[in-house]
Design a protein around this motif. Sequence first.
Motif, PDB file in Angstrom:
ATOM      1  N   THR A 148       4.971 -12.797  -6.988  1.00  0.00           N
ATOM      2  CA  THR A 148       3.963 -11.859  -7.465  1.00  0.00           C
ATOM      3  C   THR A 148       4.551 -10.463  -7.577  1.00  0.00           C
ATOM      4  O   THR A 148       5.563 -10.138  -6.949  1.00  0.00           O
ATOM      5  CB  THR A 148       2.744 -11.823  -6.531  1.00  0.00           C
ATOM      6  N   ALA A 149       3.900  -9.641  -8.374  1.00  0.00           N
ATOM      7  CA  ALA A 149       4.263  -8.232  -8.510  1.00  0.00           C
ATOM      8  C   ALA A 149       3.009  -7.448  -8.832  1.00  0.00           C
ATOM      9  O   ALA A 149       2.109  -7.941  -9.514  1.00  0.00           O
ATOM     10  CB  ALA A 149       5.305  -8.033  -9.615  1.00  0.00           C
ATOM     11  N   GLY A 150       2.924  -6.215  -8.323  1.00  0.00           N
ATOM     12  CA  GLY A 150       1.835  -5.332  -8.707  1.00  0.00           C
ATOM     13  C   GLY A 150       0.686  -5.229  -7.745  1.00  0.00           C
ATOM     14  O   GLY A 150      -0.213  -4.409  -7.936  1.00  0.00           O
ATOM     15  N   ALA A 151       0.679  -6.037  -6.684  1.00  0.00           N
ATOM     16  CA  ALA A 151      -0.339  -5.936  -5.629  1.00  0.00           C
ATOM     17  C   ALA A 151       0.300  -6.404  -4.337  1.00  0.00           C
ATOM     18  O   ALA A 151       1.228  -7.215  -4.342  1.00  0.00           O
ATOM     19  CB  ALA A 151      -1.575  -6.768  -5.953  1.00  0.00           C
ATOM     20  N   GLY A 152      -0.235  -5.888  -3.226  1.00  0.00           N
ATOM     21  CA  GLY A 152       0.354  -6.265  -1.954  1.00  0.00           C
ATOM     22  C   GLY A 152      -0.481  -5.812  -0.781  1.00  0.00           C
ATOM     23  O   GLY A 152      -1.549  -5.208  -0.945  1.00  0.00           O
ATOM     24  N   ARG A 153       0.024  -6.089   0.394  1.00  0.00           N
ATOM     25  CA  ARG A 153      -0.687  -5.756   1.628  1.00  0.00           C
ATOM     26  C   ARG A 153      -0.567  -4.284   1.990  1.00  0.00           C
ATOM     27  O   ARG A 153      -1.272  -3.790   2.871  1.00  0.00           O
ATOM     28  CB  ARG A 153      -0.179  -6.637   2.763  1.00  0.00           C
ATOM     29  N   ASP A 154       0.347  -3.597   1.339  1.00  0.00           N
ATOM     30  CA  ASP A 154       0.468  -2.148   1.482  1.00  0.00           C
ATOM     31  C   ASP A 154       1.164  -1.613   0.235  1.00  0.00           C
ATOM     32  O   ASP A 154       1.532  -2.383  -0.670  1.00  0.00           O
ATOM     33  CB  ASP A 154       1.228  -1.761   2.763  1.00  0.00           C
ATOM     34  N   GLU A 155       1.348  -0.307   0.177  1.00  0.00           N
ATOM     35  CA  GLU A 155       1.907   0.326  -1.018  1.00  0.00           C
ATOM     36  C   GLU A 155       3.317  -0.166  -1.310  1.00  0.00           C
ATOM     37  O   GLU A 155       3.681  -0.419  -2.473  1.00  0.00           O
ATOM     38  CB  GLU A 155       1.897   1.844  -0.832  1.00  0.00           C
ATOM     39  N   GLU A 156       4.124  -0.314  -0.281  1.00  0.00           N
ATOM     40  CA  GLU A 156       5.506  -0.748  -0.483  1.00  0.00           C
ATOM     41  C   GLU A 156       5.564  -2.125  -1.129  1.00  0.00           C
ATOM     42  O   GLU A 156       6.313  -2.357  -2.088  1.00  0.00           O
ATOM     43  CB  GLU A 156       6.259  -0.757   0.847  1.00  0.00           C
ATOM     44  N   ILE A 184      -9.436  -0.465 -13.652  1.00  0.00           N
ATOM     45  CA  ILE A 184      -9.053  -0.543 -12.237  1.00  0.00           C
ATOM     46  C   ILE A 184      -9.648   0.659 -11.501  1.00  0.00           C
ATOM     47  O   ILE A 184      -9.335   1.804 -11.828  1.00  0.00           O
ATOM     48  CB  ILE A 184      -7.526  -0.547 -12.068  1.00  0.00           C
ATOM     49  N   PRO A 185     -10.490   0.439 -10.497  1.00  0.00           N
ATOM     50  CA  PRO A 185     -11.051   1.564  -9.745  1.00  0.00           C
ATOM     51  C   PRO A 185      -9.959   2.268  -8.931  1.00  0.00           C
ATOM     52  O   PRO A 185      -9.085   1.608  -8.359  1.00  0.00           O
ATOM     53  CB  PRO A 185     -12.072   0.893  -8.812  1.00  0.00           C
ATOM     54  N   PRO A 186      -9.979   3.588  -8.855  1.00  0.00           N
ATOM     55  CA  PRO A 186      -8.983   4.297  -8.037  1.00  0.00           C
ATOM     56  C   PRO A 186      -8.946   3.822  -6.593  1.00  0.00           C
ATOM     57  O   PRO A 186      -7.884   3.830  -5.959  1.00  0.00           O
ATOM     58  CB  PRO A 186      -9.429   5.760  -8.142  1.00  0.00           C
ATOM     59  N   ALA A 187     -10.095   3.382  -6.062  1.00  0.00           N
ATOM     60  CA  ALA A 187     -10.146   2.927  -4.673  1.00  0.00           C
ATOM     61  C   ALA A 187      -9.338   1.651  -4.448  1.00  0.00           C
ATOM     62  O   ALA A 187      -9.075   1.282  -3.296  1.00  0.00           O
ATOM     63  CB  ALA A 187     -11.595   2.700  -4.255  1.00  0.00           C
ATOM     64  N   TRP A 188      -8.949   0.965  -5.518  1.00  0.00           N
ATOM     65  CA  TRP A 188      -8.136  -0.242  -5.376  1.00  0.00           C
ATOM     66  C   TRP A 188      -6.656   0.064  -5.173  1.00  0.00           C
ATOM     67  O   TRP A 188      -5.869  -0.853  -4.942  1.00  0.00           O
ATOM     68  CB  TRP A 188      -8.294  -1.130  -6.603  1.00  0.00           C
ATOM     69  N   ALA A 189      -6.257   1.310  -5.274  1.00  0.00           N
ATOM     70  CA  ALA A 189      -4.845   1.661  -5.155  1.00  0.00           C
ATOM     71  C   ALA A 189      -4.312   1.309  -3.774  1.00  0.00           C
ATOM     72  O   ALA A 189      -4.942   1.605  -2.754  1.00  0.00           O
ATOM     73  CB  ALA A 189      -4.644   3.146  -5.425  1.00  0.00           C
ATOM     74  N   ALA A 190      -3.156   0.663  -3.745  1.00  0.00           N
ATOM     75  CA  ALA A 190      -2.489   0.410  -2.469  1.00  0.00           C
ATOM     76  C   ALA A 190      -1.991   1.727  -1.887  1.00  0.00           C
ATOM     77  O   ALA A 190      -1.663   2.668  -2.619  1.00  0.00           O
ATOM     78  CB  ALA A 190      -1.324  -0.551  -2.673  1.00  0.00           C
ATOM     79  N   ALA A 191      -1.953   1.788  -0.579  1.00  0.00           N
ATOM     80  CA  ALA A 191      -1.498   2.991   0.125  1.00  0.00           C
ATOM     81  C   ALA A 191      -0.765   2.552   1.381  1.00  0.00           C
ATOM     82  O   ALA A 191      -0.802   1.369   1.748  1.00  0.00           O
ATOM     83  CB  ALA A 191      -2.690   3.886   0.473  1.00  0.00           C
ATOM     84  N   PRO A 192      -0.074   3.456   2.060  1.00  0.00           N
ATOM     85  CA  PRO A 192       0.558   3.070   3.323  1.00  0.00           C
ATOM     86  C   PRO A 192      -0.478   2.496   4.280  1.00  0.00           C
ATOM     87  O   PRO A 192      -1.486   3.129   4.586  1.00  0.00           O
ATOM     88  CB  PRO A 192       1.136   4.396   3.836  1.00  0.00           C
ATOM     89  N   GLY A 193      -0.278   1.250   4.701  1.00  0.00           N
ATOM     90  CA  GLY A 193      -1.209   0.607   5.617  1.00  0.00           C
ATOM     91  C   GLY A 193      -2.474   0.084   4.979  1.00  0.00           C
ATOM     92  O   GLY A 193      -3.371  -0.377   5.677  1.00  0.00           O
ATOM     93  N   ARG A 194      -2.592   0.141   3.642  1.00  0.00           N
ATOM     94  CA  ARG A 194      -3.791  -0.346   2.958  1.00  0.00           C
ATOM     95  C   ARG A 194      -3.401  -1.203   1.762  1.00  0.00           C
ATOM     96  O   ARG A 194      -2.580  -0.801   0.933  1.00  0.00           O
ATOM     97  CB  ARG A 194      -4.648   0.831   2.476  1.00  0.00           C
ATOM     98  N   SER A 195      -3.987  -2.381   1.675  1.00  0.00           N
ATOM     99  CA  SER A 195      -3.661  -3.290   0.574  1.00  0.00           C
ATOM    100  C   SER A 195      -4.276  -2.791  -0.730  1.00  0.00           C
ATOM    101  O   SER A 195      -5.209  -1.982  -0.744  1.00  0.00           O
ATOM    102  CB  SER A 195      -4.170  -4.697   0.885  1.00  0.00           C
TER     103      SER A 195
END
Length: 368
Positions: A148-156, A184-195
């Motif tokens: 997969t590419a483009g989504a994950g359990r955190d930003e990295e 895509i809602p902005p709230a869906w953006a991955a971040a450090p510690g957030r999928s």
Amino acid sequence: MGADLLTLALCGDVMLGRGVDQILPRPGDPRLCEPSVGDARDYVALAEKASGPIPRPVGYEWPWGEALDVLREVAPDAWVVNLETAVTRCDDFAPGKSVHYRMNPENLPALAVARPDVCVLANNHVLDFGRRGLAETLDALARAGLRTAGAGRDEEEAWRPAIVNVAGGRSVLVFAFGMPSSGIPPAWAAAPGRSGVAYVPEPSAEQARLIAERVRRAKRPGDVVVASVHWGSNWGYEVSRDQIRFARLLVDAGVDVVHGHSSHHPRPAEPYRNGLILYGCGDLIDDYEGIAGYEEYRDELRLLHLVTIRRDGPPRLRMVPLRARRMRLERAGHADAAWLAAVLDRTGRRVGGRVALKPGDVLTLRAG
């Protein structure tokens, strides 16, 4: 292929959820939270009204139909799809959305049968069932051995490219990201510690520069880079100036193919310097058959994009026309292929992409 040539197979949205999930051997919960449709089986009924009875359950190969014959014949070095559905049993319907796509994880053989090398998840449906649904999606795809590419359990993890090793010690690197113009809602953006998804707020020069830095850090001599971007509206052939500039900046920075998707029908393609830009690949598999309202776009016609990468020149593009009928892909007839070629040739002139119909009803792209 030899070390100097490799072939990529690319497509737009693969929607194995909702109505398609209902005809597969292990249909999930058909309940929907749409304004006018409450049961996914209603989409099956629409398709049957338009094209005829669909046997149930169908085999896992059914939705791909004759596209599998093309893939077997071509034997691409890397095959990339935009998987636009959550793979989950979760019932956390994302609030504020009128359409939610999910497929039962037990129906994943319907994806695995096509043997995609990379499933792009940076789109506006992968979190339709919240972050719990995303976690189940990632786990299910990993268990099936699907990159997969483009989504994950955190930003990295969301920004990490999928890597496909090919002949000659080379690799195909797929960077995937999505933009709010696709829903895509902005709230869906991955971040450090957030999928979440790899999120790009706008197709600006600064955002292109940030992606170019990621490409430069990862790309080795001989590698091929695909930038897979979910952007733009569902309908229409217009490509914005910002999108054109953004895509060209990526090619200037070392991206070989910009793989655009989100539109439900194909949009123009552009040969640019030593790269190729697909502004919108259109849907490949969905449950839209029989839905009225956008007939002018002929969204029952689909394209499988085959890109030949050469060491000594720009990529070459062939497009194989397909047609959805009874939720199954079949080769398009000559008249349909000619219609697609004429539309993409006319609408591609602004970006310098001319399309011709060749023997065997295959479309080709040239600069012009």
